[in-house]
Scaffold this motif. Structure first.
Motif, mmCIF file in Angstrom:
data_model
loop_
_atom_site.group_PDB
_atom_site.id
_atom_site.type_symbol
_atom_site.label_atom_id
_atom_site.label_comp_id
_atom_site.label_asym_id
_atom_site.label_seq_id
_atom_site.Cartn_x
_atom_site.Cartn_y
_atom_site.Cartn_z
ATOM 1 N N VAL A 8 0.871 -1.175 0.000
ATOM 2 C CA VAL A 8 0.000 0.000 0.000
ATOM 3 C C VAL A 8 0.907 1.224 0.000
ATOM 4 N N LEU A 9 0.766 2.052 -1.033
ATOM 5 C CA LEU A 9 1.638 3.221 -1.175
ATOM 6 C C LEU A 9 0.833 4.499 -0.986
ATOM 7 N N PHE A 10 1.443 5.483 -0.372
ATOM 8 C CA PHE A 10 0.804 6.786 -0.227
ATOM 9 C C PHE A 10 1.390 7.747 -1.245
ATOM 10 N N ALA A 11 0.537 8.252 -2.117
ATOM 11 C CA ALA A 11 1.026 9.123 -3.191
ATOM 12 C C ALA A 11 1.367 10.516 -2.691
ATOM 13 N N SER A 12 0.747 10.918 -1.611
ATOM 14 C CA SER A 12 0.967 12.279 -1.132
ATOM 15 C C SER A 12 1.839 12.284 0.111
ATOM 16 N N GLY A 13 2.449 13.411 0.377
ATOM 17 C CA GLY A 13 3.273 13.565 1.565
ATOM 18 C C GLY A 13 4.253 14.695 1.378
ATOM 19 N N ASN A 14 4.364 15.556 2.355
ATOM 20 C CA ASN A 14 5.328 16.663 2.328
ATOM 21 C C ASN A 14 5.155 17.624 1.162
ATOM 22 N N GLU A 15 3.963 17.652 0.561
ATOM 23 C CA GLU A 15 3.772 18.557 -0.581
ATOM 24 C C GLU A 15 4.091 20.009 -0.208
ATOM 25 N N SER A 16 3.763 20.393 1.017
ATOM 26 C CA SER A 16 3.945 21.797 1.383
ATOM 27 C C SER A 16 5.418 22.196 1.392
ATOM 28 N N LYS A 17 6.286 21.236 1.715
ATOM 29 C CA LYS A 17 7.716 21.556 1.777
ATOM 30 C C LYS A 17 8.372 21.553 0.400
ATOM 31 N N VAL A 47 8.221 -4.580 -7.876
ATOM 32 C CA VAL A 47 8.138 -5.566 -8.963
ATOM 33 C C VAL A 47 9.387 -6.448 -8.971
ATOM 34 N N ASN A 48 10.553 -5.806 -8.809
ATOM 35 C CA ASN A 48 11.800 -6.576 -8.811
ATOM 36 C C ASN A 48 11.900 -7.500 -7.606
ATOM 37 N N SER A 49 11.123 -7.222 -6.565
ATOM 38 C CA SER A 49 11.115 -8.098 -5.384
ATOM 39 C C SER A 49 9.948 -9.082 -5.425
ATOM 40 N N GLY A 50 9.261 -9.142 -6.544
ATOM 41 C CA GLY A 50 8.174 -10.115 -6.695
ATOM 42 C C GLY A 50 6.851 -9.669 -6.091
ATOM 43 N N VAL A 51 6.729 -8.373 -5.763
ATOM 44 C CA VAL A 51 5.454 -7.877 -5.228
ATOM 45 C C VAL A 51 4.654 -7.304 -6.398
ATOM 46 N N THR A 52 3.497 -7.903 -6.680
ATOM 47 C CA THR A 52 2.743 -7.461 -7.853
ATOM 48 C C THR A 52 1.301 -7.100 -7.529
ATOM 49 N N ARG A 53 0.967 -7.028 -6.255
ATOM 50 C CA ARG A 53 -0.355 -6.505 -5.881
ATOM 51 C C ARG A 53 -0.104 -5.206 -5.121
ATOM 52 N N ILE A 54 -0.448 -4.093 -5.754
ATOM 53 C CA ILE A 54 -0.060 -2.789 -5.224
ATOM 54 C C ILE A 54 -1.257 -1.846 -5.237
ATOM 55 N N GLY A 55 -1.562 -1.281 -4.093
ATOM 56 C CA GLY A 55 -2.603 -0.263 -4.014
ATOM 57 C C GLY A 55 -1.957 1.089 -3.780
ATOM 58 N N ILE A 56 -2.415 2.103 -4.492
ATOM 59 C CA ILE A 56 -1.865 3.445 -4.314
ATOM 60 C C ILE A 56 -2.970 4.345 -3.792
ATOM 61 N N VAL A 57 -2.742 4.918 -2.619
ATOM 62 C CA VAL A 57 -3.743 5.776 -1.989
ATOM 63 C C VAL A 57 -3.423 7.217 -2.351
ATOM 64 N N GLU A 104 -6.447 6.876 8.914
ATOM 65 C CA GLU A 104 -7.700 6.965 8.157
ATOM 66 C C GLU A 104 -7.524 6.472 6.733
ATOM 67 N N ALA A 105 -6.364 6.817 6.158
ATOM 68 C CA ALA A 105 -6.103 6.391 4.780
ATOM 69 C C ALA A 105 -6.083 4.868 4.695
ATOM 70 N N LEU A 106 -5.411 4.237 5.639
ATOM 71 C CA LEU A 106 -5.353 2.775 5.632
ATOM 72 C C LEU A 106 -6.740 2.184 5.891
ATOM 73 N N TYR A 107 -7.497 2.863 6.719
ATOM 74 C CA TYR A 107 -8.839 2.369 7.021
ATOM 75 C C TYR A 107 -9.702 2.356 5.753
ATOM 76 N N THR A 108 -9.516 3.383 4.905
ATOM 77 C CA THR A 108 -10.319 3.431 3.675
ATOM 78 C C THR A 108 -9.959 2.307 2.703
ATOM 79 N N VAL A 109 -8.768 1.753 2.816
ATOM 80 C CA VAL A 109 -8.385 0.663 1.902
ATOM 81 C C VAL A 109 -8.271 -0.679 2.645
ATOM 82 N N LEU A 110 -8.882 -0.745 3.806
ATOM 83 C CA LEU A 110 -8.751 -1.950 4.624
ATOM 84 C C LEU A 110 -9.342 -3.183 3.925
#
Lengths: 371, 400
Positions: A8-17, A47-57, A104-110
């Motif tokens: 589970v990846l978070f697309a946003s973070g530190n935008e203000s900085k 992908v190179n580590s064999g992880v192919t199920r990826i959710g992007i929040v 909350e973000a993780l809760y929405t993709v639980l």
């Protein structure tokens, strides 16, 4: 299917900085290293580590991210089983607003996490450029029996909030604290990348959410330290944490160092990005280029030194670009001289300009602007 | 029942390309690298999809592995389709017989079922060894407008060069009345480009007849076209103007690469309306070091350049060390050029290594009769330090 990890990846973070660099985009889609977006490193490592199920929040300004990722084909993630799922900002019926923090973000993709057949979850920010082998880290994670393995790296604290890790000789985390005061002292900084047992994560998030907690680090991890169940995994190689303009510029320029490039790109595991079918770069008879990283599709007739040119940049005759980052489609017209500049996509520097930022404070030109 | 396709393209990619010597010892000619990041076949594949033809059979026979792998499911060219797309068609065993492709016409004959499967009205025949950009849909419109049985794309060539080509003699209207293969005294300057559109029902009939003729070479130029002409079928020329080059020889392959460097050559790869697609290698941007000097050159992703590059095309992932000099040359993917090496008027195959102070090729002012004396180093070859390769010489490869 014997995959072990879902991410589970978070697309946003530190935008203000990141100031003007993230006006139009998420941190995940921030261009980096001549032809990449920051999320490319994350996706390629998975992908190179064999992880192919990826959710992007996502949270906001995510159209550039959608445009970049499309169906995930460029990372070989257009799969029947798994692949990429992009979660648009999700408004909970209970709170009626977009999530405030990671809990909350993780809760929405639980549901996504629960339904995944994998036993472990990688929870990660997308602002780190590094070559990471999650499969090897998972082995350690299983070996230690930890609930959480936190990836960390020796770095200095800058203007953004960073979590400092204290660990013992067995890599057991003994203290976590958040610091926001810049310093030159190298410390063990969290990369905000975790491997967590799925069941543990689900129960933590459900409980924390029901109690109204927001901050995943402060409200969950900091408290869990006392239970002696968090381990640290230190990345030895190159790892760039991009969380403000200074680190963006500094880590970009570090790519001009051959040893850094070898660490990031030299391994057998490749870094993938959106394919744009650009032509190779053309150097004119009057070009002079030194110590620069140059993507495909550029046309260079001027002087370029200590700089990074993204795809399709045009440097006209007599133009001089030094110590700068020119993003995709930028044009520096005749006899203009710029130094210590970061120009966003499609910026045009007109003829006969002489402009300079400073090493500690590079000047940013916003996307599509004409100077 | 599959959807009907108005026009199916068949790309002849089975030739060995013996005149490219060491470059085609282990790969078929269409798979030879070109222009910094492409393969020769990228041009025809890209033309096909850019012309809105989405079903293409690639006929392979000689050293097919590299080509098969390169084409894959056709995705880089947007040819991965639910119906149609790119198909690699090697010769195969059939109920009654099974044999190699005996000639260009026989290769199509053996794949009649493939074309029938798509209910094609027209068939476009292409070669995989030409560098050009062409809108086949215009040629198809011309074919339909003329109600032709066969349309042959022709290029106006200088009269002194006409005897090197198959020449079409046609009337004002473009109706072909005579075809001469490499005539000593050419009557016209309209050279066949090896690009044909046939009305499929008609071609199929001639392919079956040709197959029954035991003396036939089963070749389009030698057999099918002459016999259709003899029978008075409706055959027309289609005039093409623009860049076109057969890169079947070392000299012409070198020249065509140099044309990419020359803005006046007519070969413009950066036209966003007619992109040339290629399989992506996921290489990082290239790096130019502090000791590099580069003038009039093409450099592709993944290169690390610290030497002198003049009038040259450097392919993906090539490394050129400090003090090495490359002039008027082509350095193919993954090759390493060590310090002090000098490369002039040469083609260096992929994954080769040119060690310290080796000298490959010699400077040439101009070519005699268009035949440049290009030095060639084979793919995977290792040239020892201080070794010398003379102009026009060809060095065999390693056994990697």
């Amino acid at each position: 299917m014997n995959k072990k990890m879902v991410a589970v990846l978070f697309a946003s973070g530190n935008e203000s900085k990141l100031n003007e660099l993230t006006i139009h985009r998420t941190t995940a889609s921030l261009p980096f290293g001549g032809r990449y977006r920051l999320i490319d490193f994350c996706l390629s490592n998975l992908v190179n580590s064999g992880v192919t199920r990826i959710g992007i929040v996502t949270k906001n300004n995510y159209s550039s991210l959608m445009d970049h990722i499309r169906m995930g084909r460029d990372w070989d993630l257009n799969r029947k089983n798994g692949g990429i799922t992009v979660f648009p900002p999700f408004v909970l019926n209970t709170s009626r607003e977009v999530y405030k923090g990671k809990i909350e973000a993780l809760y929405t993709v639980l549901e996504f996490i629960k339904r995944s057949p994998e036993d472990y979850v990688i929870v990660s920010n997308t602002n780190v450029a590094a070559n990471i082998k999650y499969d090897e880290i998972l082995e350690k994670h299983v070996e230690t029996g930890a609930d959480v393995t936190m990836l960390c790296h020796k770095a200095c604290v800058n203007s953004s909030k960073r979590v400092i890790i204290t660990k013992n000789a067995d890599n057991l985390v003994t203290d976590l604290r958040a610091v926001e005061i810049p310093s030159d002292e190298q410390q063990l900084v969290s990369l905000n990348m975790y491997i967590i047992r799925k069941d543990t994560l689900v129960s933590w998030v459900e409980q924390a959410y029901s109690r109204g907690y927001v901050d995943f680090e402060k409200d969950i991890l900091f408290k869990e330290v006392a239970n002696n169940n968090i381990y640290a995994y230190e990345l030895d190689g190159y790892a760039a944490i991009i969380d403000d303009v200074k680190t963006y510029y500094y880590e970009s320029m570090k790519l001009l160092d051959t040893a850094t490039r070898e660490e990031l790109f030299g391994a057998a595991s490749k870094i993938y990005t959106k394919v744009k079918d650009s032509v190779p770069t053309m150097f004119g008879a009057k070009s002079s280029v030194k110590n620069s990283l140059i993507a495909d599709g550029c046309v260079i007739n001027g002087t370029v030194e200590n700089s990074i040119l993204f795809r399709g940049v045009v440097i006209e005759e007599g133009a001089v670009v030094k110590d700068s980052i020119i993003m995709e489609g930028g044009i520096v017209m005749k006899n203009s001289k710029i130094s210590y500049f970061i120009t966003d996509k499609q910026v045009v520097i007109r003829e006969n300009n002489q402009l300079s930022g400073a090493y500690t404070y590079p000047t940013i030109v916003v996307k599509n602007k004409i100077v | 029942m599959l959807a009907s396709k108005q026009c199916v393209a068949m790309l002849l990619a089975g030739g060995q390309g013996t005149r490219l010597g060491v470059l085609t010892q282990r790969v078929a000619k269409p798979a030879v690298p070109f222009g910094g990041k492409y393969r020769i076949i990228d041009f025809t594949l890209s033309n096909t999809i850019n012309s809105d033809i989405d079903t293409i059979g690639v006929l392979t026979q000689y050293q097919p592995f590299e080509l098969n792998q390169y084409i894959g499911n056709g995705q880089p060219w947007d040819l991965d389709r639910l119906e149609g797309g790119a198909f690699v068609l090697p010769p195969y065993q059939k109920a009654k017989s099974g044999e190699w492709y005996k000639g260009t016409a026989n290769a199509i004959y053996q794949n009649i079922d493939f074309i029938d499967r798509y209910n094609a009205e027209y068939v476009l025949i292409l070669s995989g060894d030409h560098i050009y950009k062409m809108d086949y849909s215009k040629m198809l419109a011309h074919h339909i407008e003329k109600n032709a049985d066969c349309t042959i794309a022709v290029l106006d060539v200088p009269i002194e060069e006409a005897s090197r080509f198959g020449i079409m003699n046609a009337d004002k209207d473009g109706a072909i009345f005579e075809f001469e293969e490499k005539p000593k005294n050419p009557k016209s300057t309209k050279a066949s480009m090896g690009i044909y559109i046939f009305t499929w029902a008609k071609l199929k009939k001639y392919l079956i007849m040709d197959e029954e003729d035991k003396n036939s070479h089963n070749d389009f130029g030698k057999n099918i076209i002459p016999s259709m002409l003899n029978d008075g079928q409706r055959m027309f020329t289609y005039d093409f103007s623009g860049y076109w080059k057969d890169v079947g020889t070392i000299s012409s392959l070198w020249e065509a690469n140099m044309d990419v460097l020359n803005a006046d050559s007519g070969l413009n790869l950066s036209d966003s309306r007619w992109k040339i697609y290629a399989r992506n290698m996921a290489e990082p941007p290239h790096f130019i070091g502090s000791n590099a000097t580069i003038s009039n050159a093409i450099i592709s992703e993944g290169c690390e350049i610290d030497g002198e590059i003049v009038n040259s095309v450097i392919f993906q992932g090539a490394h050129v060390e400090k003090g090495a000099v490359i002039r008027d040359s082509i350095v193919m993917p993954g090759t390493i050029v060590r310090s002090g090496a000098e490369i002039r008027h040469a083609i260096i195959g992929w994954n080769a290594e040119i060690k310290e102070s080796a000298k490959i090729g010699e400077y040439q002012e101009s070519a005699i009769k268009g035949e440049w004396q290009i030095a060639v180093v084979a793919p995977d070859a290792v040239m020892p330090a201080g070794s010398i390769v003379k102009a026009g010489e060809m060095v065999e490869g390693g056994n990697k």
